[in-house]
Write a protein that holds these residues in place. Sequence first.
Motif, PDB file in Angstrom:
ATOM      1  N   THR A  65       0.478  -1.125   0.014  1.00 43.42           N
ATOM      2  CA  THR A  65      -0.343   0.108   0.227  1.00 43.42           C
ATOM      3  C   THR A  65       1.286   1.083  -0.165  1.00 43.42           C
ATOM      4  O   THR A  65       0.448   2.095  -0.542  1.00 43.42           O
ATOM      5  CB  THR A  65      -0.944  -0.096   1.288  1.00 43.42           C
ATOM      6  N   MET A  66       1.731   1.424   0.673  1.00 47.82           N
ATOM      7  CA  MET A  66       3.181   2.207   0.917  1.00 47.82           C
ATOM      8  C   MET A  66       3.759   2.482  -0.454  1.00 47.82           C
ATOM      9  O   MET A  66       3.425   3.904  -0.893  1.00 47.82           O
ATOM     10  CB  MET A  66       4.054   2.075   1.523  1.00 47.82           C
ATOM     11  N   GLU A  67       3.795   1.682  -1.339  1.00 40.92           N
ATOM     12  CA  GLU A  67       4.547   1.687  -2.541  1.00 40.92           C
ATOM     13  C   GLU A  67       3.259   2.314  -3.381  1.00 40.92           C
ATOM     14  O   GLU A  67       3.596   2.882  -4.617  1.00 40.92           O
ATOM     15  CB  GLU A  67       4.899   0.290  -3.447  1.00 40.92           C
ATOM     16  N   THR A  68       1.930   1.554  -3.624  1.00 37.66           N
ATOM     17  CA  THR A  68       1.022   2.701  -4.564  1.00 37.66           C
ATOM     18  C   THR A  68       0.985   3.632  -3.953  1.00 37.66           C
ATOM     19  O   THR A  68       0.727   4.387  -4.906  1.00 37.66           O
ATOM     20  CB  THR A  68      -0.420   1.486  -4.231  1.00 37.66           C
ATOM     21  N   VAL A  69       1.062   4.259  -2.942  1.00 35.64           N
ATOM     22  CA  VAL A  69       0.401   5.989  -2.602  1.00 35.64           C
ATOM     23  C   VAL A  69       1.491   6.758  -2.788  1.00 35.64           C
ATOM     24  O   VAL A  69       1.404   7.190  -4.045  1.00 35.64           O
ATOM     25  CB  VAL A  69       0.084   5.884  -0.975  1.00 35.64           C
ATOM     26  N   ARG A  70       3.278   6.185  -2.757  1.00 40.61           N
ATOM     27  CA  ARG A  70       4.798   6.972  -2.804  1.00 40.61           C
ATOM     28  C   ARG A  70       4.568   7.235  -4.784  1.00 40.61           C
ATOM     29  O   ARG A  70       5.125   7.693  -5.164  1.00 40.61           O
ATOM     30  CB  ARG A  70       5.310   6.692  -2.269  1.00 40.61           C
ATOM     31  N   SER A  71       3.356   6.176  -5.115  1.00 39.94           N
ATOM     32  CA  SER A  71       3.724   6.278  -6.753  1.00 39.94           C
ATOM     33  C   SER A  71       3.141   6.621  -7.285  1.00 39.94           C
ATOM     34  O   SER A  71       3.090   6.691  -8.939  1.00 39.94           O
ATOM     35  CB  SER A  71       3.299   4.394  -7.113  1.00 39.94           C
ATOM     36  N   GLY A  72       2.139   8.082  -6.294  1.00 45.23           N
ATOM     37  CA  GLY A  72       0.960   8.516  -6.873  1.00 45.23           C
ATOM     38  C   GLY A  72       0.591   9.903  -6.532  1.00 45.23           C
ATOM     39  O   GLY A  72      -0.070  10.729  -6.807  1.00 45.23           O
ATOM     40  N   TRP A  73       2.012   9.850  -5.400  1.00 42.64           N
ATOM     41  CA  TRP A  73       1.364  11.268  -4.642  1.00 42.64           C
ATOM     42  C   TRP A  73       3.027  11.411  -3.735  1.00 42.64           C
ATOM     43  O   TRP A  73       3.365  10.475  -3.595  1.00 42.64           O
ATOM     44  CB  TRP A  73       0.388  10.851  -3.553  1.00 42.64           C
ATOM     45  N   PRO A  74       3.285  12.673  -4.015  1.00 40.54           N
ATOM     46  CA  PRO A  74       2.221  14.090  -4.839  1.00 40.54           C
ATOM     47  C   PRO A  74       2.676  14.025  -5.937  1.00 40.54           C
ATOM     48  O   PRO A  74       3.452  13.333  -6.244  1.00 40.54           O
ATOM     49  CB  PRO A  74       3.510  14.600  -3.706  1.00 40.54           C
ATOM     50  N   PHE A  75       1.957  14.872  -6.857  1.00 37.94           N
ATOM     51  CA  PHE A  75       1.944  15.224  -7.929  1.00 37.94           C
ATOM     52  C   PHE A  75       1.579  13.716  -7.962  1.00 37.94           C
ATOM     53  O   PHE A  75       1.125  13.350  -8.487  1.00 37.94           O
ATOM     54  CB  PHE A  75       3.272  15.521  -7.831  1.00 37.94           C
ATOM     55  N   SER A  76       2.363  13.000  -9.842  1.00 36.93           N
ATOM     56  CA  SER A  76       2.549  12.380 -10.796  1.00 36.93           C
ATOM     57  C   SER A  76       3.049  11.218  -9.685  1.00 36.93           C
ATOM     58  O   SER A  76       3.166   9.791  -9.446  1.00 36.93           O
ATOM     59  CB  SER A  76       2.586  12.090 -11.354  1.00 36.93           C
ATOM     60  N   GLY A  77       3.376  10.857  -8.343  1.00 35.92           N
ATOM     61  CA  GLY A  77       4.155  10.378  -8.060  1.00 35.92           C
ATOM     62  C   GLY A  77       5.587   9.416  -8.219  1.00 35.92           C
ATOM     63  O   GLY A  77       6.103  10.382  -8.966  1.00 35.92           O
ATOM     64  N   MET A  78       6.196   8.575  -7.707  1.00 40.25           N
ATOM     65  CA  MET A  78       7.438   8.476  -8.039  1.00 40.25           C
ATOM     66  C   MET A  78       7.431   6.231  -7.996  1.00 40.25           C
ATOM     67  O   MET A  78       8.198   6.347  -6.468  1.00 40.25           O
ATOM     68  CB  MET A  78       8.937   8.734  -8.011  1.00 40.25           C
ATOM     69  N   PRO A  79       7.029   5.820  -8.711  1.00 42.41           N
ATOM     70  CA  PRO A  79       7.053   4.674  -8.279  1.00 42.41           C
ATOM     71  C   PRO A  79       8.448   3.314  -8.758  1.00 42.41           C
ATOM     72  O   PRO A  79       8.470   2.572  -8.055  1.00 42.41           O
ATOM     73  CB  PRO A  79       6.002   3.521 -10.226  1.00 42.41           C
ATOM     74  N   TRP A  80       9.696   4.556  -8.862  1.00 46.46           N
ATOM     75  CA  TRP A  80      10.486   3.580  -8.954  1.00 46.46           C
ATOM     76  C   TRP A  80      11.397   2.995  -7.712  1.00 46.46           C
ATOM     77  O   TRP A  80      10.725   3.876  -6.478  1.00 46.46           O
ATOM     78  CB  TRP A  80      11.853   4.162  -8.754  1.00 46.46           C
ATOM     79  N   GLY A  81      11.844   2.207  -7.258  1.00 45.89           N
ATOM     80  CA  GLY A  81      12.081   1.109  -6.500  1.00 45.89           C
ATOM     81  C   GLY A  81      11.013   0.730  -5.759  1.00 45.89           C
ATOM     82  O   GLY A  81      11.076  -0.253  -4.165  1.00 45.89           O
ATOM     83  N   ARG A  82       9.577  -0.181  -6.271  1.00 47.99           N
ATOM     84  CA  ARG A  82       8.783  -1.075  -6.159  1.00 47.99           C
ATOM     85  C   ARG A  82       9.699  -2.921  -5.994  1.00 47.99           C
ATOM     86  O   ARG A  82      10.369  -3.260  -7.019  1.00 47.99           O
ATOM     87  CB  ARG A  82       7.863  -1.019  -6.568  1.00 47.99           C
ATOM     88  N   LEU A  83       9.364  -3.243  -5.268  1.00 51.06           N
ATOM     89  CA  LEU A  83       9.283  -4.292  -4.564  1.00 51.06           C
ATOM     90  C   LEU A  83       9.930  -5.614  -5.322  1.00 51.06           C
ATOM     91  O   LEU A  83      11.152  -6.151  -6.256  1.00 51.06           O
ATOM     92  CB  LEU A  83       9.612  -5.139  -4.089  1.00 51.06           C
ATOM     93  N   ALA A  84       8.796  -5.534  -6.464  1.00 56.28           N
ATOM     94  CA  ALA A  84       8.540  -6.635  -7.679  1.00 56.28           C
ATOM     95  C   ALA A  84       9.727  -5.504  -8.720  1.00 56.28           C
ATOM     96  O   ALA A  84      10.046  -6.564  -9.936  1.00 56.28           O
ATOM     97  CB  ALA A  84       6.988  -5.672  -8.666  1.00 56.28           C
TER      98      ALA A  84
END
Length: 507
Positions: A112-131
């Motif tokens: 859930t934390m990865e999901t939130v930071r991938s979309g916020w703030p602004f457009s977020g930053m998905p880099w670094g998701r475990l997957a």
Amino acid sequence: MLRRSGVGILGGLLLFAAFEPIALPWLLPFGVACFAWALRDLSAPRAGLIGLCFGVSFYFTHIYWMSESIGTDAWLALAGIEAAFYGVLGALAPLLRRLPAWPLWMAAAWATMETVRSGWPFSGMPWGRLAFASIDTPAAPAVAWAGMTGLSFLLALLGFTLAAVAEDRARLRICAVVATLAVLVLPALLSYDVEESGKATVAVVQGNVPGPGNNILYDPLGVTENHVAATVDLATRVEQGDSPAPDFVLWPENSTASDPFSDSEVNAGIQRAVDAIRVPVVVGGMVSEGYDHVLNQGIVWDPVSGPGERYTKHHPVPYGEYIPFRDIWDPEFGQLALISRDMKSGTRTDPLDIAGIPVADAICFDVAYDDVMPAQVRDGAELLVVQTSNASFINTFQIEQQFAITRLRAIEAGRWLTVASTNGRTGVIDPDGSVVATAGIRTTAVLVEEVGLSTGLTPAMWLGPWPTRLLMMMTLGALAAGVVAYRRQRENDTDPLPERIEEPEGA
């Protein structure tokens, strides 16, 4: 606390090493386990501080390439924001760790934390998701079943279970076996294959960038001319029978760094290439949208009808491609002086029609977001393409990180994928994530490959955002249960001892 902080920092560094450029994914569960172990039996404020230590050691190293390519100010700001999310997760951990089967709830909270930071703030930053660290591991096929968020959950579950076993080996040994089977064994045995429904031949052009190679604007017309020349050369080889004829040609993002509709020289070059190859060319162009805005687009340029369907980049990079709250900043400060116009976001979710083939497009960082390619696949895309520049990152490990994400997208969708870059890394990827063909960094190359077309959906595509929603609901429910458990414990701890009743004498 010093020892706990050290363990948290070690965990972040282990997680960094799981990704490119070191790429030792077997370290990933140990990094997550260090995060969990360092937080045990701590209060929320102290756990939040340890989580922040973990986040700083992980994220500042994970995107260090930004300091070398975009600027130190952007790196410090973005890495600091993203590191704070791990601090928040750490602060919530004491509530979750008091619950039965806490590794399950902690893994849901991590996803859930990865999901939130991938979309916020602004457009977020998905880099670094475990997957994103799982490519070339037995866990990677699970992304076709559970999507990126689901795979991150499984990997986090493995790490947290490892920590739980270290704390209480006898009680959780069976759980460790189950988690290992779920993450590493079952995906490899039950990989999901989508049946091909047709074939197409695609030419992927990497034209190269003149000069030092890390600046498209060093010679933007030269970049376009390189792609034109490579395409015309391909047309000559096709006519001579030295190369199969493609159904369409893919150019990268920024193959025209100026507006191909207003720049007559660029427009003429594109038309020359299209006339020579006689099939549609998907051009990467920066298209003006009024005086203050620009669109980053993939444009289908047909040899007969000219420019037609377009895909517009969904996720421009804040402070890299547009300036949030522009009015409050000094326009001459740092990188802001280089961004005179804000890039607008696209909204298209249906695939492009390229030579009669429904194709899902993504531009550069779009490939890391879950709302871009999957939506187009569910809407009928039979093939995936990625247009990326990456010139700014040419001497950094960002290129390999993005290519790993791109390969996972192919597995997730069960589709062939072609990626065109201005000067690296260009490639053709099959549905199991294998690299069929690739071009060298900072070279001019044209890859002509036959690829499969597919209409079926993997479970991940069929489920769409529901695994993410389920994990978010699990997290909220677990936090609520943790609050209730905490209050009950406080009440029990503060209840006065029952008064001692003295028995009458002689009783």
